[in-house]
Every structure is written in structure tokens, then in C-alpha cells.
Write a protein that holds these residues in place. Structure first.
Motif, PDB file in Angstrom:
ATOM      1  N   PRO A  86      38.348  13.175   3.876  1.00  0.00           N
ATOM      2  CA  PRO A  86      39.387  11.618   4.132  1.00  0.00           C
ATOM      3  C   PRO A  86      37.946  10.777   4.106  1.00  0.00           C
ATOM      4  N   CYS A 139      32.437  10.023   5.353  1.00  0.00           N
ATOM      5  CA  CYS A 139      34.007  11.188   5.704  1.00  0.00           C
ATOM      6  C   CYS A 139      33.993  11.237   6.979  1.00  0.00           C
ATOM      7  N   PHE A 171      36.291  13.233   8.933  1.00  0.00           N
ATOM      8  CA  PHE A 171      36.224  14.402   9.652  1.00  0.00           C
ATOM      9  C   PHE A 171      35.041  13.769  10.344  1.00  0.00           C
TER      10      PHE A 171
HETATM   11 CU   LIG Z   1      35.074  16.302   5.223  1.00  0.00          CU
END
Ligand SMILES: [Cu+2]
Length: 492
Positions: A390, A457, A459
């Protein structure tokens, strides 16, 4: 109690972190289930090894405010350090929420590089609501005899191991034994696989029961507070499995002019969705994540026995305090950027794996992208691997123009993930970069925000281990470094 204070940030995980057995010469770690032997002459990328566990700072996720990650707040110095609070320190942030700010559900969480993952998957985050807009629309609905319930639905992927099930974990929590929580060292050894159970908590409860009656409309504020998982939401009758239609009326803190009906919602880590529901028939319903393979169970809601008022013809956001930002048109695009997200598997470098942007791990002193206030750009973010990331860009929202994946028809919910038509040009602060695919976005750098900030990102274990870049937003016509340096750092 001075001696009892344990400074976790003094300890950077070492090669020992990766040991499965005690043979230092053969560190073995699993990669996609297969053991990998690290080189004996590996180097350690200290900046991107998770560390600084007890250092903190604050990120207002999605809020359209000033830059606020680097010291002093708003700085335009390329080598500015992270705002970083040690034990007993405080920091004075200054934020101005514009009167025209979109209204809806936002959130806050710490953002100290190296520690964000462990802090957030252990629960250090919370909602931030900007009121008005849809709140006022629903208050009008209540005045017109359809009462509404404002229902938070904040999902959190609590990471747990050494517990067979949720009940056992709750028992240990109750007794003060937190040993079942997955810490970063555990994570590094075995990535997400170390968490034997990932329980989806809703509003910090396991499978809570919600109630409404058939004369009411429920506004559900979905927030995916997962640090390294996607969240899903589907509501259906427990016995008949008949699905309750979801009237999706906003995303990422923005309310649209109308609702779009959906059967289910898929949210990436940190995304928010505004949903309205109405239930015609009294009974027991269950909210589930819509796939056994990707997702686990969630919660239950009860309804007891009026007229159905929700429709896609309804108008919303008529009470929005300011007009939503005008959609970007293609003639405005002044520049284009191409960015690649990848996971490298170099056995000579720890952390293993290495999460990189444009083949580079994060470096706090390096500016990776430059932008200018009021500039309008198109970015294409590519991902040639099977992992999902994401993308989150700080302080400036963007419009999602296209989401592509070569896995079309091969993974579930591709239709939902690649659909950018409902509504067209959706403004978001976080969007999926799908496996074997790409994300194309348009962004307009606002006048209010300039200085050093980041994109990464969401995560958090990926960003903590390198998948983050510094973005410098320069003031219009003045490229030189300067900052709104009013913040102060004090010992309390
Ligand atoms: Cu990632």
C-alpha cells in the motif's frame, strides 16, 4: 525508578536476531517457506534494521496539514533528522486545520523509522475524526425521522504467538503476561509467519456484538488499522447468507456527492471507508472478511424489526464546510515520475529481505524525490513481484487514475482492487500497488505544505526495513532551504 527504565533503542538487532539455531556460521531464515542460508560475510544495514523501539513521534495520517516528521517541524533541510522523543521528552507540534478541510475519518500513529511496525501492531494508533459534512447530512436524516447510529469499526491485526487461540491470549493478557505478543525480533526471523494467529480485533474487542433496529441507518466508519494485512468487510444474514448492500459514501476522510452500492469492501492497511447500511428484516447478521483464504472472521450485529431510505439518488456532502478540491485535469500535468517497489533477496545483507524503492533502502539524509508547491504530477508506481504494497504519500492526497495487475482473474477481488470508476478519480491518501502490476496517480502539491516529508509502503514492517523515500517539497520560486522552525523540544 531510573534503574528500571529499559532503553530498547540502544539495542539494534544483530545477526543473532536471525538465528534459528545457535550455529552462528549458518544463519538460516525462511523465505516463502524455504530455508535460506545467509552469507557468512554479510553486512548489517543498521538504519533499516528495526530498532529505536522506545523512541516516538507523531503522524497525522491523511490530514491535509503541515509537514511534521523531521526536526524542526516544517524543515527544508535535506539532512534533517527524525523528530524523535525519548522517555520523558515532549515535542511541541503546531498544526492548522484549514476551515475547508474535508470531513471524515482519519487516524494517528507513531512514525519513527525502525520502530513503527512493532509499535502499531502492538496497538499504538487511534482514530482522528474531522466533523461536519456527512455528520450534518445524517443529523438532517435523523430530523426527518430516520435516526442514525455513528458506529466506529476500527480493525486491528493483533500479532500473537505462543497462544493456541484468542481465548488463551486474552487469558494471558489478563494475567499481565504479554509474552504472546510478537516483537520485531520474532518478526525478522520469520516475517509474518511468526504470528501463529493474527486476530482481527474490532474496536479493541474480539467479535463484538453491535445492535441497531430496522428504523435506523447505521453509518459505519471502517478503518483498516492493520500494520501488515489487508482488511475486508461484508455483512450478511447469519442463516440465509443474504448479503446486506453497503452504501459507500466516502473514502480516506472525504465524503462524495452520492453513494455507490457495494457487496463488500477491501481495505489496504491504513485506508478508511464510510459505509451506510439499513437492515429491512430483524435478525442476526454477521460481518465477515469476505474470503476464507485471505481473511478470517470479524463480528456480529443484530437488528430488530420501517421504511428503507438509503438509495444511490441521495445527495451527500451538501453540508461540507469547504468545497472538495477540484479534480485534476490532464492539461494540468507538469511532470511525471516513475517509482518501483521491490523486495530484494541479497543473502549478504541484513535485514533479509530488503524492501527497496528504486532499488534503494531508506536513507534519512538522502532526498529521493523533489517536488514544488502548486505543481501537478503524474506518478506511476510499479511492482514486478507477487507481494502487495500500500503506497502512502504524506500531507498531499492524490487521485487514483489506474490500477493494473497481470493477475487479472487469478486472484480474488481483482475487480474491486482495479475498479477506479466508482467513483471515478477517487481521492485517497493510500492506494494499493498490486502484485505484478502498477498504480497510476495524479497529485497536486498544496500551498500549505512544504519541506521534507516521505512516501512509503504502509505495511510498516516493509517501511521499517527500507521501503520508504524522502520527498522534498520546495516553496514556489524559492528552491533554497528554509523552514517554519517554531517548534521546540524540551525535557519535561
Ligand atoms: Cu510493502
Amino acid at each position: 525508578m531510573e534503574e528500571a527504565t529499559k532503553h530498547l533503542h540502544d539495542t539494534i538487532p544483530t545477526a543473532q536476531t536471525y538465528m534459528v539455531d545457535s550455529d552462528l556460521k549458518l544463519p538460516n531464515i525462511p523465505h516463502h517457506g524455504r530455508p535460506v542460508t545467509l552469507a557468512t560475510d554479510f553486512t548489517i544495514d543498521k538504519e533499516n534494521m528495526p530498532h529505536n523501539y522506545d523512541l516516538l513521534n507523531l503522524h497525522l495520517h491523511g490530514l491535509e496539514v503541515e509537514t511534521h516528521l523531521f526536526h524542526p517541524q516544517g524543515t527544508s533541510k535535506s539532512d534533517a533528522p527524525w523528530i524523535s522523543l525519548d522517555v520523558d521528552e515532549c515535542y511541541c507540534y503546531r498544526f492548522r486545520l484549514p476551515t475547508t478541510h474535508p470531513t471524515g475519518t482519519y487516524y494517528y500513529h507513531p512514525h519513527r523509522h525502525g520502530a513503527t511496525g512493532m509499535q502499531t501492531w502492538n496497538g499504538m494508533w487511534g482514530p482522528f475524526l474531522v466533523t461536519g459534512g456527512l455528520d450534518d447530512d445524517l443529523a438532517d436524516m435523523t430530523k426527518n425521522n430516520t435516526p442514525h447510529i455513528d458506529q466506529p469499526f476500527f480493525m486491528w491485526d493483533a500479532h500473537v504467538h505462543r497462544a493456541k487461540n484468542h481465548t488463551e491470549w486474552e487469558g494471558r493478557r489478563g494475567s499481565g503476561d504479554e509474552s504472546t505478543l510478537v516483537e520485531t525480533d520474532d518478526f525478522l526471523r520469520n516475517q509474518a509467519g511468526q504470528a501463529e494467529h493474527i486476530f482481527v480485533m474490532v474496536n479493541n474487542e474480539f467479535q463484538p456484538t453491535l445492535s441497531m433496529n430496522t428504523s435506523q441507518v447505521m453509518r459505519i466508519r471502517l478503518l483498516c488499522g492493520a500494520s501488515e494485512n489487508m482488511c475486508g468487510f461484508r455483512l450478511r444474514h447469519t442463516q440465509s447468507k443474504v448479503i446486506v448492500p453497503l452504501y459507500n459514501v466516502g473514502s480516506d476522510g472525504r465524503t462524495w456527492a452520492r453513494a455507490y452500492t457495494k457487496q463488500y469492501m477491501i481495505l489496504m492497511a491504513s485506508q478508511r471507508e464510510e459505509i451506510l447500511i439499513q437492515i429491512a428484516e430483524a435478525g442476526l447478521y454477521e460481518a465477515t472478511r469476505p474470503s476464507a483464504r485471505l481473511f478470517g472472521g470479524c463480528t456480529k450485529s443484530r437488528a430488530n424489526g420501517q421504511e428503507f431510505v438509503l438509495s444511490t439518488d441521495m445527495e451527500f456532502a451538501k453540508n461540507e464546510r469547504g468545497s472538495n478540491e477540484a479534480d485534476i485535469t490532464d492539461v494540468e500535468i507538469m511532470g511525471q515520475g516513475r517509482i518501483d517497489f521491490a523486495m530484494n533477496t541479497d543473502v549478504r545483507i541484513l535485514p533479509f529481505e530488503q524492501y527497496v524503492i528504486d532499488n534503494k533502502s531508506y536513507n534519512v539524509n538522502r532526498i529521493d524525490q523533489m517536488a514544488q508547491r502548486l505543481q501537478v504530477e503524474e506518478w506511476v508506481i510499479t511492482n514486478s513481484q507477487p507481494t502487495v504494497h500500500p503506497l502512502h504519500i504524506h500531507v498531499n492526497p492524490f487521485q487514483v487514475k489506474e490500477v493494473r495487475t497481470a493477475l487479472e482473474n487469478q486472484i480474488e477481488f481483482t475487480d474491486y482492487i482495479t475498479d477506479t470508476s466508482t467513483p471515478m478519480n477517487r481521492w485517497r491518501d493510500t492506494a494499493i500497488v498490486p502484485p505484478y502490476g502498477s498504480l497510476r496517480i495524479w497529485t497536486r502539491y498544496a500551498a500549505r505544505a512544504y519541506g521534507k516529508t516521505v512516501f512509503h509502503c504502509h505495511f510498516e514492517a516493509h517501511s521499517d526495513t527500507g521501503m520508504m523515500s524522502n520527498l522534498m517539497i520546495t516553496r514556489h520560486d524559492t528552491d533554497k532551504t528554509s523552514g517554519a522552525d517554531e517548534s521546540t523540544r524540551t525535557k519535561s
